[in-house]
Design an enzyme around this catalytic site. Structure first.
Site, PDB file in Angstrom:
ATOM      1  N   GLU A 171       0.859  -1.187   0.000  1.00  7.25           N
ATOM      2  CA  GLU A 171       0.000   0.000   0.000  1.00  7.25           C
ATOM      3  C   GLU A 171       0.891   1.230   0.000  1.00  7.25           C
ATOM      4  O   GLU A 171       1.854   1.306   0.776  1.00  7.25           O
ATOM      5  CB  GLU A 171      -0.911   0.017   1.233  1.00  7.25           C
ATOM      6  CG  GLU A 171      -1.769   1.280   1.268  1.00  7.25           C
ATOM      7  CD  GLU A 171      -2.787   1.320   2.401  1.00  7.25           C
ATOM      8  OE1 GLU A 171      -2.762   0.423   3.264  1.00  7.25           O
ATOM      9  OE2 GLU A 171      -3.580   2.283   2.416  1.00  7.25           O
ATOM     10  N   ASN A 207      -4.491   5.117  -2.032  1.00 12.32           N
ATOM     11  CA  ASN A 207      -5.702   5.623  -1.371  1.00 12.32           C
ATOM     12  C   ASN A 207      -6.285   6.759  -2.195  1.00 12.32           C
ATOM     13  O   ASN A 207      -5.575   7.702  -2.540  1.00 12.32           O
ATOM     14  CB  ASN A 207      -5.354   6.144   0.024  1.00 12.32           C
ATOM     15  CG  ASN A 207      -4.990   5.009   0.950  1.00 12.32           C
ATOM     16  OD1 ASN A 207      -5.842   4.251   1.373  1.00 12.32           O
ATOM     17  ND2 ASN A 207      -3.699   4.883   1.240  1.00 12.32           N
ATOM     18  N   GLU A 249      -7.808   2.219  -3.533  1.00 14.35           N
ATOM     19  CA  GLU A 249      -8.504   1.956  -2.261  1.00 14.35           C
ATOM     20  C   GLU A 249      -9.426   3.111  -1.954  1.00 14.35           C
ATOM     21  O   GLU A 249      -8.978   4.257  -1.837  1.00 14.35           O
ATOM     22  CB  GLU A 249      -7.487   1.846  -1.116  1.00 14.35           C
ATOM     23  CG  GLU A 249      -6.767   0.548  -1.084  1.00 14.35           C
ATOM     24  CD  GLU A 249      -5.919   0.402   0.179  1.00 14.35           C
ATOM     25  OE1 GLU A 249      -6.108   1.182   1.131  1.00 14.35           O
ATOM     26  OE2 GLU A 249      -5.056  -0.482   0.183  1.00 14.35           O
ATOM     27  N   ASP A 267     -11.715   0.078   1.469  1.00 16.02           N
ATOM     28  CA  ASP A 267     -10.841   0.203   2.650  1.00 16.02           C
ATOM     29  C   ASP A 267     -11.682   0.365   3.912  1.00 16.02           C
ATOM     30  O   ASP A 267     -12.828   0.803   3.845  1.00 16.02           O
ATOM     31  CB  ASP A 267      -9.970   1.461   2.445  1.00 16.02           C
ATOM     32  CG  ASP A 267      -8.720   1.431   3.294  1.00 16.02           C
ATOM     33  OD1 ASP A 267      -8.556   0.495   4.078  1.00 16.02           O
ATOM     34  OD2 ASP A 267      -7.908   2.376   3.168  1.00 16.02           O
ATOM     35  N   GLU A 293      -5.779  -5.401   7.932  1.00 17.53           N
ATOM     36  CA  GLU A 293      -4.811  -4.331   8.224  1.00 17.53           C
ATOM     37  C   GLU A 293      -4.398  -4.371   9.686  1.00 17.53           C
ATOM     38  O   GLU A 293      -5.196  -4.766  10.536  1.00 17.53           O
ATOM     39  CB  GLU A 293      -5.464  -2.972   7.982  1.00 17.53           C
ATOM     40  CG  GLU A 293      -5.242  -2.422   6.625  1.00 17.53           C
ATOM     41  CD  GLU A 293      -5.856  -1.040   6.513  1.00 17.53           C
ATOM     42  OE1 GLU A 293      -5.520  -0.368   5.556  1.00 17.53           O
ATOM     43  OE2 GLU A 293      -6.663  -0.647   7.364  1.00 17.53           O
TER      44      GLU A 293
END
Ligand code: C2E
Ligand code: CA
Ligand code: CA
Length: 718
Positions: free
Chosen positions: A313, A371, A403, A431, A488
């Site tokens: 990520e 993101n 995400e 997410d 996560e």
């Protein structure tokens, strides 16, 4: 004053930037603020004091009524006892002797009543304690019940009348203070309030029973309260005069004005301060964006079954010029609020797309998550922007995962954009699943590739909190939907095992690795591959070593080795160096030990006595001075070391120092002589060379651990 004011304004202007001019200290603005708070405070204080005084007046009337009722009951009992036995033929034409005697006796005995009389309305005959008397007949009619005829002032004598049949009344002339309210009857809070309290049975006249007004009658009544008796037809009225109310407001409101004013000022100042801070942050973010201070960090995502890295990520970091690397928690909210997030994300994505390009192309099975925010989706040319960022020489779009956090609401328009992006070949992940707006609708419309479980749920695995069933439900839901999960925030082995046992596909978390710079990630990835030798590039070794040596770097001290009672000069402890590398490189402890070993292998650090590999332990190490400064070069030093260890031609002797005898040693001078002879070097070069021999462990000081010296100090072979 004007200069100071100007400076203050200049200071705020330079920090809040041009977008928040309204936050600059403007004299007019400040004056308006002060006037507004003062007006508010005064109004509040007026209301509060008014209310409080009104309550006092009410309380005064109630307390006085309780007292008056008690007093009248006592007087009524005395009046009733006068006629209880006498069967009087009303109207009387003469006063019976027995009645007169009773009037006298009762008048003498009573504490509250000065005298009792019998009066007949419309007749001149009065029965008094001293006999009968003819007086001017009273024309008024007898009252219906017990009533009070007031005196004109507090000290005058009020009269209480009790009706008898046929227009006659029994009249009790009271002592002047029989109805005066004693201080003990009022709550203490009322004793200082300037009140006038009266009792009355008809609107015509009132008997004052309490008066603490400093200036009676100078101003009209401002606040009044009346309490009526349920036993007698009397009522009690309390009043506060306008002048006294104003004075009370002025006096008592002083504090409340000050406090309200202070509180309001503090509130306004706090709000202002917050707004200034936000404006400053926004301004700094703007500058930082212009100076391209936002960089991508990456955190690996690993497959839970095989432990292999399957992706990473990309997380934004602010490379702050003074505060170092800052995580998004410090600035992301303000960035989103101000809309700067669009530019910041664009920059981070562009950098990551280029820095990760080589790895992505070499490892097509890896994917990289970025993101994105709903704001970006709303940008009409976002798909075009994405295509431009991930151009031909960057990360292929099949390896890009977008995400979208569930914390933000995805409206139908954004959902349509997501579906179009998915159709264009970008991969989509939801997410923070389970923390915000339900994204089941989105999942239905867009073929989602991954669902990420928020770390709040993963954290419940070790804690056994109420959210644990929610985690199981999310895992079950994802299984039913057929979407692979990424967990996560995996920090412990037990979390890994729990998730792996329930079929969660992959995970990211500090257990595997923290977010790191892209270059570090590339190396980290290399080391994870089976059979990888985990090389550390020479320039990285050198850079790390330079930072270790720099003034703010690793603290190097003289340390006492208690076990052998030795003092090691200018060294550090393995555990301390590991701490430093962890902080400096943002790597795990194991990784830091590995880096330390690379440095040792490269000869940039050494163990003080050359006995140990680098370890996260209480072992002593030194930084080795730069090889370029070695007078005879590293190769020569190594061969010299071999020669000295062989040392058939070297005069090792026994020396005595006081009563202590040292076997097989040589003085510093003897060693320097030998090196000069053998190497053809100057004396200074030989001293330096011997220093290296000591640091490499070939030579040891007989007792202490001082640096090498060209004198009579004794050394032996290490
Ligand atoms: P996120 O997308 O949920 O990112 C995961 C966060 O969890 C990261 O925090 C990561 O450092 C942290 N994390 C990962 N593993 C662990 C762990 O084992 N323990 C703990 N305590 N934390 C772990 P980070 O980097 O501070 O990012 C915070 C949030 O900022 C991200 O949450 C994301 O919403 C936002 N963000 C980060 N980078 C970007 C970006 O480039 N663009 C946008 N729009 N938002 C970003
Ligand atoms: Ca994320
Ligand atoms: Ca997340």
């Amino acid at each position: 004053m004007r200069v100071a004011w100007g400076r203050l304004r200049a200071l705020t202007r330079s920090h809040v930037g041009s977008r928040a001019r309204w936050l600059q200290l403007d004299p007019w603005w400040v004056m308006v603020m002060f006037a507004a708070t003062a007006t508010l405070a005064t109004a509040g204080a007026w209301l509060w004091t008014h209310q409080q005084q009104q309550q006092f007046v009410h309380a005064g009337a109630e307390a006085a009524l309780r007292f008056v009722d008690r007093r009248l009951s006592a007087i009524d009992i005395e009046l009733a006892s006068l006629t209880r036995d006498a069967d009087l033929p009303m109207p009387l034409s003469a006063c019976p002797d027995a009645l007169v005697a009773q009037l006298l006796q009762q008048s003498l005995a009573s504490v509250l009543v000065r005298r009792f009389d019998l009066v007949q309305f419309g007749s001149p005959l009065r029965c008094e304690p001293h006999g009968e008397r003819q007086a001017k007949p009273q024309e008024a009619t007898a009252p219906a019940g017990l009533s009070i005829v007031p005196g004109s002032q507090l000290s005058a004598r009020p009269v209480v009348l009790r009706p008898l049949p046929r227009g006659a009344v029994l009249q009790a002339t009271l002592d002047p203070y029989a109805l005066a309210l004693p201080r003990t009857e009022l709550p203490s809070s009322l004793l200082t309030v300037p009140l006038r309290i009266v009792v009355q049975s008809s609107p015509a006249g009132a008997q004052p029973i309490w008066d603490t007004r400093p200036h009676p009658g100078s101003t009209p009544a401002a606040l009044t309260a009346t309490a009526s008796s349920t036993m007698y037809s009397v009522s009690v009225r309390a009043q506060l005069d306008q002048g006294d109310l104003d004075a009370a407001i002025r006096r008592q409101a002083l504090w409340s004005i000050a406090i309200t004013w202070l509180a309001l000022t503090a509130l306004v100042a706090a709000a202002w301060n917050r707004a200034v801070r936000r404006a400053r942050l926004s301004h700094r973010l703007q500058l930082a964006l212009r100076q391209r201070q936002f960089v991508p960090f990456v955190q690996p995502i690993v497959d839970l079954a095989s432990g292999q890295c399957v992706g990473a990520e990309v997380l934004m970091r602010w490379q702050h010029p003074h505060r170092g690397v800052l995580a998004p928690g410090e600035f992301i909210d303000e960035a989103e609020r101000s809309g700067l997030i669009l530019g910041m994300s664009d920059l981070t994505m562009r950098l990551a797309a280029h820095q990760l390009a080589a790895l992505a192309q070499a490892e097509p099975r890896l994917y990289f998550s970025f993101n994105i925010t709903p704001g970006q989706l709303r940008e009409h040319d976002f798909p075009r922007q994405l295509a431009q960022i991930f151009g031909p020489a960057t990360v292929p779009r099949s390896q890009v995962m977008l995400e979208l956090t569930e914390r933000d609401f995805v409206d139908p328009a954004a959902c349509a954009v997501l579906a179009a992006l998915r159709a264009d070949g970008w991969r989509i992940a939801i997410d923070d699943f389970g923390t915000g707006h339900s994204s089941l609708g989105t999942i239905e419309q867009v073929a989602i590739d991954r669902i990420k479980i928020d770390r709040a749920f993963v954290g419940t695995i070790d804690e056994r909190t109420v959210n644990r069933p929610v985690l199981d439900a999310i895992i079950g839901l994802a299984r039913d939907l057929g979407v692979p999960l990424i967990a996560e925030g995996v920090e412990t082995r037990s979390q890994w095992d729990y998730l792996a046992a329930r079929g969660v596909a992959s995970a990211q978390g500090y257990l595997m690795a923290r977010p790191m710079a892209v270059a570090d990630f590339v190396r980290w990835y290399g080391r994870q591959q089976p059979g990888a030798v985990a090389p550390m590039l020479p320039d990285t070794q050198r850079a790390l070593w330079e930072r270790m040596r720099s003034p703010g770097g690793l603290s190097v001290r003289n340390r006492l080795h208690l076990h052998r009672l030795r003092v090691y000069r200018e060294c550090f402890v393995g555990a301390q160096a590991v701490d430093w590398i962890v902080r400096e490189q943002r790597v795990s402890r194991a990784e830091a030990v590995r880096l330390g070993r690379h440095l040792l292998a490269a000869g940039l650090i050494c163990h003080v006595s050359n006995e140990h590999d680098f370890d996260d332990d209480w072992l002593f190490y030194r930084l080795v001075p730069p090889p370029a400064e070695t007078p005879l070069g590293p190769v020569t030093t190594a061969s010299l070391r071999q020669a000295l260890l062989a040392a058939s031609d070297f005069p090792w002797r026994n020396h005595c120092r006081g009563v202590v005898r040292h076997n097989h040693c040589a003085t510093g001078c003897e060693l320097v002589d030998w090196i000069v002879r053998r190497q053809g070097a100057t004396r200074a070069q030989a001293v330096q060379c011997a220093g290296y021999l000591m640091r490499s462990g070939a030579l040891r000081h007989v007792f202490d651990d001082r640096p090498f010296r060209d004198d009579a100090t004794l050394y032996r072979l290490g």
